[in-house]
Design an enzyme around this catalytic site. Structure first.
Site, PDB file in Angstrom:
ATOM      1  N   GLU A   1       0.821  -1.212   0.000  1.00 14.13           N
ATOM      2  CA  GLU A   1       0.000   0.000   0.000  1.00 14.13           C
ATOM      3  C   GLU A   1       0.857   1.266   0.000  1.00 14.13           C
ATOM      4  O   GLU A   1       0.627   2.194   0.766  1.00 14.13           O
ATOM      5  CB  GLU A   1      -0.979  -0.038   1.178  1.00 14.13           C
ATOM      6  CG  GLU A   1      -1.961  -1.194   1.040  1.00 14.13           C
ATOM      7  CD  GLU A   1      -3.122  -1.152   2.022  1.00 14.13           C
ATOM      8  OE1 GLU A   1      -3.131  -0.307   2.942  1.00 14.13           O
ATOM      9  OE2 GLU A   1      -4.035  -1.986   1.873  1.00 14.13           O
TER      10      GLU A   1
ATOM     11  N   HIS B 129     -18.855  -9.570   4.095  1.00 12.06           N
ATOM     12  CA  HIS B 129     -17.518  -9.093   4.448  1.00 12.06           C
ATOM     13  C   HIS B 129     -16.885 -10.037   5.461  1.00 12.06           C
ATOM     14  O   HIS B 129     -17.470 -10.293   6.512  1.00 12.06           O
ATOM     15  CB  HIS B 129     -17.590  -7.676   5.037  1.00 12.06           C
ATOM     16  CG  HIS B 129     -16.240  -7.067   5.281  1.00 12.06           C
ATOM     17  ND1 HIS B 129     -15.950  -6.319   6.401  1.00 12.06           N
ATOM     18  CD2 HIS B 129     -15.098  -7.100   4.554  1.00 12.06           C
ATOM     19  CE1 HIS B 129     -14.689  -5.907   6.338  1.00 12.06           C
ATOM     20  NE2 HIS B 129     -14.150  -6.373   5.230  1.00 12.06           N
ATOM     21  N   HIS B 130     -15.725 -10.559   5.129  1.00 12.76           N
ATOM     22  CA  HIS B 130     -14.950 -11.402   6.045  1.00 12.76           C
ATOM     23  C   HIS B 130     -13.635 -10.710   6.355  1.00 12.76           C
ATOM     24  O   HIS B 130     -12.626 -10.950   5.689  1.00 12.76           O
ATOM     25  CB  HIS B 130     -14.633 -12.764   5.413  1.00 12.76           C
ATOM     26  CG  HIS B 130     -15.810 -13.660   5.256  1.00 12.76           C
ATOM     27  ND1 HIS B 130     -15.775 -14.785   4.456  1.00 12.76           N
ATOM     28  CD2 HIS B 130     -17.050 -13.630   5.802  1.00 12.76           C
ATOM     29  CE1 HIS B 130     -16.959 -15.401   4.515  1.00 12.76           C
ATOM     30  NE2 HIS B 130     -17.752 -14.711   5.313  1.00 12.76           N
ATOM     31  N   GLU B 131     -13.619  -9.818   7.322  1.00 17.32           N
ATOM     32  CA  GLU B 131     -12.347  -9.261   7.788  1.00 17.32           C
ATOM     33  C   GLU B 131     -11.751 -10.297   8.740  1.00 17.32           C
ATOM     34  O   GLU B 131     -12.386 -10.679   9.712  1.00 17.32           O
ATOM     35  CB  GLU B 131     -12.586  -7.924   8.495  1.00 17.32           C
ATOM     36  CG  GLU B 131     -11.355  -7.311   9.151  1.00 17.32           C
ATOM     37  CD  GLU B 131     -10.202  -7.093   8.170  1.00 17.32           C
ATOM     38  OE1 GLU B 131     -10.332  -6.270   7.263  1.00 17.32           O
ATOM     39  OE2 GLU B 131      -9.150  -7.771   8.332  1.00 17.32           O
TER      40      GLU B 131
ATOM     41  N   HIS C 117      -8.794  -8.145   0.149  1.00 18.39           N
ATOM     42  CA  HIS C 117      -7.996  -6.966   0.515  1.00 18.39           C
ATOM     43  C   HIS C 117      -6.792  -7.413   1.347  1.00 18.39           C
ATOM     44  O   HIS C 117      -6.854  -8.417   2.036  1.00 18.39           O
ATOM     45  CB  HIS C 117      -8.843  -5.972   1.314  1.00 18.39           C
ATOM     46  CG  HIS C 117      -9.642  -5.069   0.429  1.00 18.39           C
ATOM     47  ND1 HIS C 117      -9.644  -3.702   0.562  1.00 18.39           N
ATOM     48  CD2 HIS C 117     -10.452  -5.344  -0.614  1.00 18.39           C
ATOM     49  CE1 HIS C 117     -10.431  -3.170  -0.364  1.00 18.39           C
ATOM     50  NE2 HIS C 117     -10.940  -4.144  -1.083  1.00 18.39           N
ATOM     51  N   GLU C 118      -5.735  -6.662   1.251  1.00 21.70           N
ATOM     52  CA  GLU C 118      -4.473  -6.975   1.957  1.00 21.70           C
ATOM     53  C   GLU C 118      -3.970  -8.381   1.640  1.00 21.70           C
ATOM     54  O   GLU C 118      -3.330  -9.035   2.452  1.00 21.70           O
ATOM     55  CB  GLU C 118      -4.609  -6.799   3.489  1.00 21.70           C
ATOM     56  CG  GLU C 118      -4.886  -5.393   3.933  1.00 21.70           C
ATOM     57  CD  GLU C 118      -6.375  -5.054   3.889  1.00 21.70           C
ATOM     58  OE1 GLU C 118      -6.701  -3.934   3.518  1.00 21.70           O
ATOM     59  OE2 GLU C 118      -7.192  -5.916   4.229  1.00 21.70           O
TER      60      GLU C 118
ATOM     61  N   GLU D 226      -7.262  -6.150  -3.602  1.00 24.03           N
ATOM     62  CA  GLU D 226      -6.800  -4.780  -3.362  1.00 24.03           C
ATOM     63  C   GLU D 226      -5.296  -4.798  -3.636  1.00 24.03           C
ATOM     64  O   GLU D 226      -4.879  -4.590  -4.764  1.00 24.03           O
ATOM     65  CB  GLU D 226      -7.136  -4.351  -1.939  1.00 24.03           C
ATOM     66  CG  GLU D 226      -6.768  -2.906  -1.674  1.00 24.03           C
ATOM     67  CD  GLU D 226      -6.844  -2.544  -0.206  1.00 24.03           C
ATOM     68  OE1 GLU D 226      -7.295  -1.445   0.086  1.00 24.03           O
ATOM     69  OE2 GLU D 226      -6.425  -3.351   0.648  1.00 24.03           O
TER      70      GLU D 226
ATOM     71  N   GLU E  51      -9.207   4.589  -1.253  1.00 27.71           N
ATOM     72  CA  GLU E  51      -9.532   4.879   0.149  1.00 27.71           C
ATOM     73  C   GLU E  51      -8.393   5.603   0.850  1.00 27.71           C
ATOM     74  O   GLU E  51      -8.602   6.257   1.866  1.00 27.71           O
ATOM     75  CB  GLU E  51      -9.910   3.591   0.888  1.00 27.71           C
ATOM     76  CG  GLU E  51      -8.775   2.587   1.025  1.00 27.71           C
ATOM     77  CD  GLU E  51      -9.218   1.254   1.639  1.00 27.71           C
ATOM     78  OE1 GLU E  51     -10.375   0.854   1.447  1.00 27.71           O
ATOM     79  OE2 GLU E  51      -8.394   0.612   2.300  1.00 27.71           O
TER      80      GLU E  51
HETATM   81  C1  NOJ Z   1      -9.022  -2.325   4.942  1.00 25.91           C
HETATM   82  C2  NOJ Z   1      -9.764  -2.401   3.667  1.00 25.91           C
HETATM   83  O1  NOJ Z   1      -8.932  -2.002   2.592  1.00 25.91           O
HETATM   84  C3  NOJ Z   1     -10.999  -1.537   3.774  1.00 25.91           C
HETATM   85  O2  NOJ Z   1     -11.666  -1.501   2.535  1.00 25.91           O
HETATM   86  C4  NOJ Z   1     -11.864  -2.050   4.886  1.00 25.91           C
HETATM   87  O3  NOJ Z   1     -12.958  -1.186   5.038  1.00 25.91           O
HETATM   88  C5  NOJ Z   1     -11.097  -2.122   6.188  1.00 25.91           C
HETATM   89  N1  NOJ Z   1      -9.856  -2.807   6.011  1.00 25.91           N
HETATM   90  C6  NOJ Z   1     -11.857  -2.858   7.273  1.00 25.91           C
HETATM   91  O4  NOJ Z   1     -11.966  -4.217   6.955  1.00 25.91           O
HETATM   92 CA    CA Z   2      -6.386  -1.986   2.562  1.00 28.69          CA
END
Ligand code: NOJ
Ligand code: CA
Length: 687
Positions: A173, A398-400, A468-469, A487, A493
């Site tokens: 990033e 969403h799976h964070e 993402h990540e 991502e 963002e």
């Molecule tokens: C980083 C992600 O890039 C973003 O899109 C997301 O909202 C946040 N993490 C929380 O999961």
């Molecule tokens: Ca990110």
């Protein structure tokens, strides 16, 4: 699909232990010329020319193993054969309807001495570059091995203009740095970055791929990798004195690079090159080096445009967590998003902060955070699914993981089954923070395997993924077309990041770097440029004009495009929103009209299955005029073009939201100059 294999015959040259053996292999159009050499001393090298011009000087190939503790750097040639291959294949989704895969191949079987390990080194030479990989065949006495490092060199012929980000095992990033190769200083650049959640820097001379360069003679080249499977991400160590690059694989928790077993093929090392920048963007070389789809029935895979209950949290209107009284993902609020998506014909609504765990999700390196199946009590998932269905909109899961990947692995089946039962089709995954298993990196072999496992597992449940990540893509979306996007770069963002944020040139570099490996969830579509709407003290801002936000839907290719801003901000400019409503996310054809990395990009695309074209153009911090030649249109037909461009007084810094729209008639003879503001762009829909 047509597919031909021509065997050019066995090319075994003089295999005397002390003779030098050289092989020359040219691309089908004879422009890209590869020379491979096994020297008298046993060094295996390759060199690359574009026509007569040397681009990569003789560069050694090899390995250092940790177990057995040997080097694979001296070789004798056992055999060589060459062949030609040509096919045309159709991606499930993409920038073009069909892709030509035509290359000449050289396969050398060599034996490493004194270890007696057999390695097949395979080179493919395309009209737009080369790919090569190491194949370890099944053989006696050599089965399990641990890689200490790969010793692949890319010795550049010249001190190139280089678009680079610092080598880092955990994040991509970064803002891009544009310097001469000799001026690469990764640590100094990385230290300026204050808003990256986790940095694991490698060295002052370490850079990431895709690495984009331009030689003093005006040749563009891009170094990356294709088909990264069961192997760590490759970073590159630059020798700024000799203009050399050497591969540097991401280590695991105990410092090893890869645990392998024969038969094994490494990822392809790729060099895309051309004297036209446009041809770099048009290259399908990386996709061609990936395996065909492992998913047979693909009719459930759908490109999509979506909005998110998401930016609210980033700009401080709401929170992910329920505690505190500002929870965004509550039933009533999400209904408003469903209404907005439905009113505008968007396919999906991403909902972040829907599940328990956000009170304490980040920074503590803890194992148990989310279970991926327990909604917050104010989020009525079943009622919302019924509501969304009625409105012909899909909710996006969403799976964070917060980096606790062991936890996600344990719960993945249940999580996907939960989605399947309820009718979710797409999941956004996230890997913010330090990885568990502790000591692993986002780019290590274990994590690469995890990301690939998620794609395969999701496919079993007919679920589409965007990560993402994750580690940056290497064309695996050909093999797993349910893996729509990643991502893995600094996204839109980051405009909201307090220190550096984004710069206007960023979107003129990304297609030449990060996007070479695959689509990005860049999240375009911000209409409100000052991000102090909810927290007046905030100074963050979007660094583009509004018209450029529209153009990004064409210039930043992805089958999954978000409409980034809040509904209330998008509604302020309904006539600009019209372009986002119209622009498709799947294409029959793409023409890169003109481009220069770091300066501007202009692309025309034809909508899949429709006789409609869209053009997008973006500029860096400079204003400029671009000539649009509409000769990509079929001749003899007149179209109506709606041009969304920067107003004459627009400027990303002083007047970003000023745009104008005009309708004109165009045909294949039309040429039209369009002005772009500083940090601006334009978008055209042609019907
Ligand atoms: C980083 C992600 O890039 C973003 O899109 C997301 O909202 C946040 N993490 C929380 O999961
Ligand atoms: Ca990110």
């Amino acid at each position: 699909m047509k597919s031909t294999v021509f065997l050019l015959g066995f090319l075994l040259l003089s295999v005397g232990a002390f003779a030098q053996q050289a092989f020359k292999i040219a691309s089908p159009n004879a422009r890209v010329n590869l020379t491979v050499n096994v020297s008298k001393e046993g060094k295996l090298t390759y060199a690359l020319n574009l026509a007569q011009t040397s681009v990569v000087k003789p560069s050694a190939l090899g390995f250092k193993l940790q177990k057995p503790a040997i080097s694979l750097t001296n070789f004798t040639l056992i055999s060589a054969d060459s062949s030609e291959f040509s096919e045309t294949w159709n991606p499930v989704w993409g920038e073009v309807k069909s892709i030509e895969n035509h290359y000449k191949q050289l396969k050398l079987r060599v034996k490493a001495i004194p270890a007696n390990v057999l390695v097949d080194v395979v080179f493919r030479v395309f009209n737009d570059g080369i790919g090569f990989r190491y194949e370890f065949p099944e053989q006696e006495g050599f089965k399990h091995f641990i890689v200490a490092d790969e010793l692949t060199q890319f010795n550049l012929a010249t001190n190139n203009k280089t678009f680079w980000i610092p080598g880092d095992y955990d994040t991509n990033e970064y803002l891009y740095n544009t310097t001469l190769f000799s001026e690469i200083h990764a640590l100094a650049a990385a230290k300026k970055e204050k808003d990256i959640a986790l940095q694991s820097l490698i060295a002052d001379n370490a850079v990431q791929t895709p690495l984009m360069m331009k030689t003093p003679q005006g040749i563009y080249l891009n170094i990356h990798e294709a088909a990264l499977v069961n192997y760590p991400v490759m970073h590159l160590m630059a020798n700024t004195k000799t203009f050399g690059l050497t591969s540097h694989l991401t280590p695991d928790a105990v410092g090893n690079k890869a645990y392998l077993q024969t038969p094994f093929n490494t990822p392809w090392r790729t060099i895309v090159l051309s004297n036209k920048a446009e041809e770099i963007l048009a290259s399908k070389l990386i996709l061609n080096l990936n395996e065909p789809s492992k998913i047979e029935k693909t009719d459930w895979i759908k490109p999509q445009k979506f909005i998110g209950m998401w930016w609210e949290m980033h700009v401080g209107k709401a929170t992910w967590e329920k505690a505190g009284g500002k929870h965004g993902a509550n039933t009533e609020n999400v209904k408003k998003y469903i209404d907005f998506a439905s009113d505008n014909g968007f396919d999906g609504v991403l909902v972040e902060g829907w599940n328990e765990g956000w009170e304490d999700w980040f920074g503590n390196w803890k194992e148990e955070v989310f279970d991926f199946v327990t909604p917050y009590s104010d989020y009525d998932v079943d009622a919302l699914l019924v509501y969304a269905k009625k409105k012909n909109v899909k909710l996006i899961m969403h799976h964070e993981t917060s980096g606790s990947v062991t936890n996600y692995e344990r719960r993945m089946d249940k999580a996907f089954q939960f989605m399947k039962n309820k009718g979710f089709e797409t999941a956004k995954t996230g890997y913010v923070g330090r990885i568990i298993p502790r000591g692993e990196h986002h780019d290590s072999q274990w994590m690469v395997n995890h990301f690939n496992r998620v794609a395969a597992k999701a496919a079993e449940y007919q679920i589409m993924i965007e990560a993402h990540e994750s580690s940056r893509p290497t064309g695996l979306h050909r093999t797993y077309p349910n893996w729509l996007a990643n991502e893995a770069a600094r996204g839109n963002e980051f405009n909201n990041a307090p220190t550096l944020g984004l710069v206007p040139e960023h979107e003129t570099i990304l297609p030449f770097t990060r996007l070479m490996g695959g689509p990005m969830d860049y999240t375009p579509g911000f209409f409100k440029m000052h991000l102090n709407q909810f927290i007046p003290s905030r100074t963050t801002r979007v660094r583009t004009t509004l018209a450029k936000q529209l153009a990004l839907y064409v210039t930043m290719y992805s089958p999954l495009q978000m409409v980034g801003d809040l509904p209330e901000n998008l509604k302020v400019y309904p006539d600009a929103l019209q372009f986002i409503k119209d622009v498709p996310v799947d294409w029959d054809d793409t023409k890169i009209l003109s481009a220069e990395p770091g300066e501007f990009i202009m692309i025309a695309r034809k909508q899949k299955g429709q006789n409609q074209w869209f053009v997008g153009a973006v500029s860096d911090e400079n204003s400029r005029e671009l000539l649009v030649n509409f000769d990509f249109l079929p001749s003899g037909k007149t179209y109506t073009a709606t041009i969304y461009q920067d107003a004459s007084n627009a400027d990303w810094e002083k007047n970003p939201e000023a745009y104008q729209i005009q309708k004109v008639s165009v045909d294949s003879q039309t040429k039209r100059t369009i002005k772009i503001a500083k940090g601006g762009g334009f978008a055209i829909s042609i019907k």
